[in-house]
Write a protein that holds these residues in place. Structure first.
Motif, PDB file in Angstrom:
ATOM      1  N   GLN A 195      -7.163   0.638   9.069  1.00  0.00           N
ATOM      2  CA  GLN A 195      -7.388  -0.376   8.034  1.00  0.00           C
ATOM      3  C   GLN A 195      -6.244  -1.386   7.931  1.00  0.00           C
ATOM      4  OE1 GLN A 195      -7.573   2.220   4.686  1.00  0.00           O
ATOM      5  NE2 GLN A 195      -9.631   2.956   5.135  1.00  0.00           N
ATOM      6  N   GLN A 196      -5.114  -1.117   8.580  1.00  0.00           N
ATOM      7  CA  GLN A 196      -3.922  -1.939   8.375  1.00  0.00           C
ATOM      8  C   GLN A 196      -3.228  -2.257   9.704  1.00  0.00           C
ATOM      9  OE1 GLN A 196      -1.485  -0.623   5.005  1.00  0.00           O
ATOM     10  NE2 GLN A 196      -3.063   0.891   4.536  1.00  0.00           N
ATOM     11  N   GLY A 227       0.043  11.194   7.587  1.00  0.00           N
ATOM     12  CA  GLY A 227      -0.688  10.503   6.527  1.00  0.00           C
ATOM     13  C   GLY A 227      -0.867   9.031   6.811  1.00  0.00           C
ATOM     14  N   VAL A 228       0.213   8.404   7.255  1.00  0.00           N
ATOM     15  CA  VAL A 228       0.146   6.965   7.557  1.00  0.00           C
ATOM     16  C   VAL A 228      -0.808   6.726   8.720  1.00  0.00           C
ATOM     17  CG1 VAL A 228       1.479   4.996   8.401  1.00  0.00           C
ATOM     18  CG2 VAL A 228       2.409   6.429   6.573  1.00  0.00           C
ATOM     19  N   MET A 229      -0.744   7.578   9.748  1.00  0.00           N
ATOM     20  CA  MET A 229      -1.636   7.388  10.903  1.00  0.00           C
ATOM     21  C   MET A 229      -3.102   7.478  10.509  1.00  0.00           C
ATOM     22  SD  MET A 229       0.119   8.917  14.338  1.00  0.00           S
ATOM     23  CE  MET A 229       0.678  10.479  13.729  1.00  0.00           C
ATOM     24  N   SER A 289       0.848  -1.192   0.000  1.00  0.00           N
ATOM     25  CA  SER A 289       0.000   0.000   0.000  1.00  0.00           C
ATOM     26  C   SER A 289       0.882   1.241   0.000  1.00  0.00           C
ATOM     27  CB  SER A 289      -0.890   0.022   1.249  1.00  0.00           C
ATOM     28  OG  SER A 289      -0.079   0.180   2.410  1.00  0.00           O
ATOM     29  N   ARG A 290       0.263   2.365  -0.285  1.00  0.00           N
ATOM     30  CA  ARG A 290       1.042   3.606  -0.268  1.00  0.00           C
ATOM     31  C   ARG A 290       1.512   3.934   1.144  1.00  0.00           C
ATOM     32  NH1 ARG A 290      -2.419   9.111  -0.701  1.00  0.00           N
ATOM     33  NH2 ARG A 290      -3.754   8.787   1.105  1.00  0.00           N
ATOM     34  N   ALA A 291       0.711   3.559   2.151  1.00  0.00           N
ATOM     35  CA  ALA A 291       1.118   3.812   3.531  1.00  0.00           C
ATOM     36  C   ALA A 291       2.367   3.005   3.874  1.00  0.00           C
ATOM     37  CB  ALA A 291      -0.021   3.472   4.483  1.00  0.00           C
ATOM     38  N   ALA A 292       2.396   1.745   3.468  1.00  0.00           N
ATOM     39  CA  ALA A 292       3.579   0.916   3.722  1.00  0.00           C
ATOM     40  C   ALA A 292       4.798   1.477   2.991  1.00  0.00           C
ATOM     41  CB  ALA A 292       3.313  -0.522   3.295  1.00  0.00           C
ATOM     42  N   LEU A 293       4.598   1.932   1.772  1.00  0.00           N
ATOM     43  CA  LEU A 293       5.686   2.533   0.998  1.00  0.00           C
ATOM     44  C   LEU A 293       6.194   3.801   1.675  1.00  0.00           C
ATOM     45  CD1 LEU A 293       7.473   2.842  -1.517  1.00  0.00           C
ATOM     46  CD2 LEU A 293       5.504   3.919  -2.659  1.00  0.00           C
ATOM     47  N   ALA A 294       5.289   4.658   2.083  1.00  0.00           N
ATOM     48  CA  ALA A 294       5.682   5.918   2.725  1.00  0.00           C
ATOM     49  C   ALA A 294       6.428   5.654   4.026  1.00  0.00           C
ATOM     50  CB  ALA A 294       4.445   6.780   2.977  1.00  0.00           C
TER      51      ALA A 294
END
Length: 198
Positions: free
Chosen positions: A117-118, A110-112, A59-64
């Motif tokens: 969901q993750q 952003g990640v928080m 996901s973009r969150a994992a990437l970030a």
């Protein structure tokens, strides 16, 4: 006709490609904020395809978060000033500065916003923010050896108190910056009374 630069990009593999992707993600956040971060934009900037990114980060969150870990977060070398208060304040100040940095703060906020969901990502972010409990356990163990701390205070749950307070302060801080006075209060009013000899 494929240019030499495009051909070189297409041949990247492994760590070289991962670095390019992570750098592209960081640059995307720096330029457009977390809200505009997409796998498409990162792939284009890194000169690769989305499949190469999704194989590594789901996901973009994992990437970030991976980009944050690579370029923003610093290795947790426990401070060793010879004084518990100074060590804990130095650790918290370093963490607070990274949390409040423009790109680092943007990524963490952003990640928080996507953590509900993750669950796996939630665990990784907690580790990212707090590096718990290893660093604080080292600081506490040194303080025990110096006689500054009760030996029974050398517990992981107690060691997480300063970083848990910091994390809460960060999450509740709408400006993204943590005042030094707040860090001093966490240490002087909560943590030190908890661990020092009575």
């Amino acid at each position: 006709m494929v240019s030499e630069t495009q051909d070189k990009r297409s041949r990247r593999r492994g760590a070289e490609l991962e670095q390019a992707i992570l750098r592209a993600a960081l640059d995307e956040v720096a330029e457009g904020g977390y809200a505009r971060l997409t796998m498409d934009r990162v792939a284009q900037r890194a000169g690769t395809n989305k499949t190469a990114i999704y194989r590594r980060w789901p996901s973009r969150a994992a990437l970030a978060l991976a980009a944050h870990r690579e370029f923003v977060a610093q290795p947790a070398t426990p401070p060793d000033t010879g004084d518990l208060r100074s060590d804990v304040l130095e650790l918290l100040r370093g963490a607070a500065a990274r949390m409040s940095s423009p790109v680092g703060g943007e990524i963490l906020r952003g990640v928080m916003s996507e953590l509900h969901q993750q669950p796996e990502l939630r665990r990784r972010l907690r580790d990212e923010l707090t590096q718990e409990p290893g660093t604080m356990m080292t600081i506490l163990a040194r303080a025990v050896a110096r006689g500054e701390v009760r030996p029974e205070s050398l517990l992981p749950r107690i060691a997480t108190v300063p970083v848990a307070l910091l994390r809460n302060e960060y999450q509740m801080s709408f400006v993204g910056e943590i005042a030094d006075e707040a860090l001093i209060e966490m240490v002087d009013q909560v943590f030190l009374p908890l661990v020092r000899p009575r």
